[in-house]
Design a protein around this motif. Structure first.
Motif, PDB file in Angstrom:
ATOM      1  N   LEU A 169     -73.676  -9.642  15.254  1.00  0.00           N
ATOM      2  CA  LEU A 169     -73.629  -8.754  16.415  1.00  0.00           C
ATOM      3  C   LEU A 169     -73.808  -7.289  16.022  1.00  0.00           C
ATOM      4  CD1 LEU A 169     -70.632 -10.487  18.231  1.00  0.00           C
ATOM      5  CD2 LEU A 169     -73.077 -10.981  18.444  1.00  0.00           C
ATOM      6  N   ILE A 170     -73.051  -6.836  15.053  1.00  0.00           N
ATOM      7  CA  ILE A 170     -73.198  -5.483  14.493  1.00  0.00           C
ATOM      8  C   ILE A 170     -73.531  -5.678  13.019  1.00  0.00           C
ATOM      9  CG2 ILE A 170     -72.065  -3.269  14.007  1.00  0.00           C
ATOM     10  CD1 ILE A 170     -72.306  -3.806  16.996  1.00  0.00           C
ATOM     11  N   THR A 171     -74.620  -5.065  12.566  1.00  0.00           N
ATOM     12  CA  THR A 171     -75.062  -5.224  11.178  1.00  0.00           C
ATOM     13  C   THR A 171     -75.233  -3.853  10.528  1.00  0.00           C
ATOM     14  OG1 THR A 171     -77.436  -5.133  11.654  1.00  0.00           O
ATOM     15  CG2 THR A 171     -76.349  -7.287  11.878  1.00  0.00           C
ATOM     16  N   ASP A 172     -75.729  -3.862   9.299  1.00  0.00           N
ATOM     17  CA  ASP A 172     -75.963  -2.593   8.613  1.00  0.00           C
ATOM     18  C   ASP A 172     -77.081  -1.776   9.257  1.00  0.00           C
ATOM     19  OD1 ASP A 172     -78.013  -4.262   7.772  1.00  0.00           O
ATOM     20  OD2 ASP A 172     -77.678  -3.917   5.640  1.00  0.00           O
ATOM     21  N   LYS A 173     -77.768  -2.326  10.236  1.00  0.00           N
ATOM     22  CA  LYS A 173     -78.753  -1.544  10.996  1.00  0.00           C
ATOM     23  C   LYS A 173     -78.055  -0.562  11.936  1.00  0.00           C
ATOM     24  CE  LYS A 173     -82.268  -5.099  10.896  1.00  0.00           C
ATOM     25  NZ  LYS A 173     -82.926  -6.157  11.628  1.00  0.00           N
TER      26      LYS A 173
ATOM     27  N   ALA B 208     -69.623  -5.205   9.350  1.00  0.00           N
ATOM     28  CA  ALA B 208     -70.411  -6.036  10.268  1.00  0.00           C
ATOM     29  C   ALA B 208     -69.454  -6.808  11.172  1.00  0.00           C
ATOM     30  CB  ALA B 208     -71.279  -7.023   9.487  1.00  0.00           C
ATOM     31  N   MET B 209     -69.924  -7.130  12.368  1.00  0.00           N
ATOM     32  CA  MET B 209     -69.174  -7.973  13.295  1.00  0.00           C
ATOM     33  C   MET B 209     -70.035  -9.181  13.619  1.00  0.00           C
ATOM     34  SD  MET B 209     -67.304  -7.127  16.930  1.00  0.00           S
ATOM     35  CE  MET B 209     -68.785  -6.841  17.883  1.00  0.00           C
TER      36      MET B 209
ATOM     37  N   TYR C 129     -65.616 -18.393  -1.465  1.00  0.00           N
ATOM     38  CA  TYR C 129     -65.043 -17.054  -1.624  1.00  0.00           C
ATOM     39  C   TYR C 129     -66.184 -16.052  -1.766  1.00  0.00           C
ATOM     40  CZ  TYR C 129     -65.960 -17.563  -6.629  1.00  0.00           C
ATOM     41  OH  TYR C 129     -66.572 -17.745  -7.835  1.00  0.00           O
ATOM     42  N   HIS C 130     -65.826 -14.771  -1.653  1.00  0.00           N
ATOM     43  CA  HIS C 130     -66.805 -13.684  -1.743  1.00  0.00           C
ATOM     44  C   HIS C 130     -66.080 -12.373  -2.012  1.00  0.00           C
ATOM     45  CE1 HIS C 130     -65.449 -13.581   2.392  1.00  0.00           C
ATOM     46  NE2 HIS C 130     -66.059 -14.728   2.619  1.00  0.00           N
ATOM     47  N   ASP C 131     -66.848 -11.318  -2.285  1.00  0.00           N
ATOM     48  CA  ASP C 131     -66.286 -10.016  -2.645  1.00  0.00           C
ATOM     49  C   ASP C 131     -65.833  -9.193  -1.443  1.00  0.00           C
ATOM     50  OD1 ASP C 131     -66.723 -10.591  -5.284  1.00  0.00           O
ATOM     51  OD2 ASP C 131     -68.332  -9.126  -5.580  1.00  0.00           O
ATOM     52  N   TYR C 132     -66.212  -9.554  -0.247  1.00  0.00           N
ATOM     53  CA  TYR C 132     -65.818  -8.782   0.930  1.00  0.00           C
ATOM     54  C   TYR C 132     -64.618  -9.433   1.613  1.00  0.00           C
ATOM     55  CZ  TYR C 132     -69.012 -12.236   3.034  1.00  0.00           C
ATOM     56  OH  TYR C 132     -69.662 -13.395   3.401  1.00  0.00           O
ATOM     57  N   PHE C 133     -63.890  -8.618   2.391  1.00  0.00           N
ATOM     58  CA  PHE C 133     -62.767  -9.173   3.151  1.00  0.00           C
ATOM     59  C   PHE C 133     -63.233  -9.550   4.546  1.00  0.00           C
ATOM     60  CE2 PHE C 133     -62.138  -4.499   3.662  1.00  0.00           C
ATOM     61  CZ  PHE C 133     -62.282  -4.406   5.039  1.00  0.00           C
ATOM     62  N   GLU C 134     -62.419 -10.352   5.223  1.00  0.00           N
ATOM     63  CA  GLU C 134     -62.740 -10.788   6.577  1.00  0.00           C
ATOM     64  C   GLU C 134     -61.518 -10.648   7.469  1.00  0.00           C
ATOM     65  OE1 GLU C 134     -65.848 -14.363   6.347  1.00  0.00           O
ATOM     66  OE2 GLU C 134     -63.875 -14.917   5.595  1.00  0.00           O
ATOM     67  N   SER C 135     -61.737 -10.225   8.695  1.00  0.00           N
ATOM     68  CA  SER C 135     -60.721 -10.250   9.745  1.00  0.00           C
ATOM     69  C   SER C 135     -61.263 -11.141  10.851  1.00  0.00           C
ATOM     70  CB  SER C 135     -60.452  -8.845  10.287  1.00  0.00           C
ATOM     71  OG  SER C 135     -59.898  -8.032   9.280  1.00  0.00           O
ATOM     72  N   LEU C 136     -60.539 -12.223  11.150  1.00  0.00           N
ATOM     73  CA  LEU C 136     -60.980 -13.190  12.162  1.00  0.00           C
ATOM     74  C   LEU C 136     -60.058 -13.140  13.370  1.00  0.00           C
ATOM     75  CD1 LEU C 136     -62.029 -14.349   9.378  1.00  0.00           C
ATOM     76  CD2 LEU C 136     -61.887 -16.570  10.447  1.00  0.00           C
ATOM     77  N   TYR C 137     -60.658 -13.258  14.555  1.00  0.00           N
ATOM     78  CA  TYR C 137     -59.907 -13.372  15.803  1.00  0.00           C
ATOM     79  C   TYR C 137     -60.411 -14.630  16.517  1.00  0.00           C
ATOM     80  CZ  TYR C 137     -58.351 -12.712  20.563  1.00  0.00           C
ATOM     81  OH  TYR C 137     -57.794 -12.904  21.796  1.00  0.00           O
ATOM     82  N   ILE C 138     -59.507 -15.590  16.735  1.00  0.00           N
ATOM     83  CA  ILE C 138     -59.885 -16.853  17.371  1.00  0.00           C
ATOM     84  C   ILE C 138     -59.935 -16.645  18.887  1.00  0.00           C
ATOM     85  CG2 ILE C 138     -59.351 -19.310  17.624  1.00  0.00           C
ATOM     86  CD1 ILE C 138     -59.862 -18.393  14.682  1.00  0.00           C
TER      87      ILE C 138
ATOM     88  N   ILE D 112     -64.492 -14.316  16.355  1.00  0.00           N
ATOM     89  CA  ILE D 112     -65.158 -13.095  15.921  1.00  0.00           C
ATOM     90  C   ILE D 112     -64.671 -12.805  14.509  1.00  0.00           C
ATOM     91  CG2 ILE D 112     -65.316 -10.585  16.287  1.00  0.00           C
ATOM     92  CD1 ILE D 112     -66.901 -12.186  18.351  1.00  0.00           C
ATOM     93  N   CYS D 113     -65.578 -12.379  13.649  1.00  0.00           N
ATOM     94  CA  CYS D 113     -65.255 -12.088  12.256  1.00  0.00           C
ATOM     95  C   CYS D 113     -65.848 -10.726  11.887  1.00  0.00           C
ATOM     96  CB  CYS D 113     -65.846 -13.180  11.360  1.00  0.00           C
ATOM     97  SG  CYS D 113     -65.561 -12.897   9.609  1.00  0.00           S
ATOM     98  N   VAL D 114     -64.989  -9.829  11.419  1.00  0.00           N
ATOM     99  CA  VAL D 114     -65.424  -8.508  10.964  1.00  0.00           C
ATOM    100  C   VAL D 114     -65.298  -8.485   9.442  1.00  0.00           C
ATOM    101  CG1 VAL D 114     -64.953  -6.026  11.034  1.00  0.00           C
ATOM    102  CG2 VAL D 114     -64.712  -7.408  13.112  1.00  0.00           C
ATOM    103  N   ILE D 115     -66.360  -8.043   8.775  1.00  0.00           N
ATOM    104  CA  ILE D 115     -66.377  -7.945   7.310  1.00  0.00           C
ATOM    105  C   ILE D 115     -66.780  -6.540   6.890  1.00  0.00           C
ATOM    106  CG2 ILE D 115     -66.937 -10.388   7.004  1.00  0.00           C
ATOM    107  CD1 ILE D 115     -69.849  -9.480   6.348  1.00  0.00           C
ATOM    108  N   ASN D 116     -66.409  -6.178   5.669  1.00  0.00           N
ATOM    109  CA  ASN D 116     -66.912  -4.939   5.087  1.00  0.00           C
ATOM    110  C   ASN D 116     -68.120  -5.271   4.211  1.00  0.00           C
ATOM    111  OD1 ASN D 116     -65.045  -6.231   3.200  1.00  0.00           O
ATOM    112  ND2 ASN D 116     -65.346  -4.432   1.907  1.00  0.00           N
TER     113      ASN D 116
END
Length: 125
Positions: free
Chosen positions: A30-34, A40-41, A56-65, A108-112
């Protein structure tokens, strides 16, 4: 961009998630580096019986169900999440998400953004 970006979820194509053996899982960026360089969302839909492979990965995630139920495992700890719940998953924590229900799981998942955006699947015997 003029200081804001507006879109509609219906206009964003869904892509199948290709992490390890993941099944019946779809992502919309939905929201990207553009639009924003630091985060990103994304919207995910996991169909009944579907899952995102342990990874696993190097970025964190915030999830909302938003809809449905989710069996989540984070660094070996199992939990159930449902609509209204949220969770933060730190960098390099192994995690997987499964939809045990009869309806779609939607979140929804927001990552850095990080220098390394690779996703590493984890396979256990």
């Amino acid at each position: 961009m003029n200081g804001y970006y507006k879109g509609n979820i219906e206009d964003v194509p869904a892509q199948e998630v290709k992490v390890g053996n993941s099944k019946d899982t779809y992502i919309q960026w939905l929201i990207t580096d553009k639009q924003e360089k630091s985060y990103a969302m994304r919207r995910f839909v996991i169909k009944p019986g579907g899952f995102i492979q342990l990874h696993y990965h190097d970025y964190f995630e915030s999830l909302y169900i938003m809809k449905g139920k989710c069996d989540a495992t984070v660094n070996g700890e199992s939990m159930q999440l449902q609509a209204g719940d949220f969770i933060f998953i730190d960098t390099k924590f192994e995690h997987e998400l499964r939809n045990p229900g009869k309806k779609d799981l939607e979140f929804i998942c927001v990552i850095n953004y990080t220098a390394n955006m690779d996703i590493t699947p984890v396979y256990r015997n």
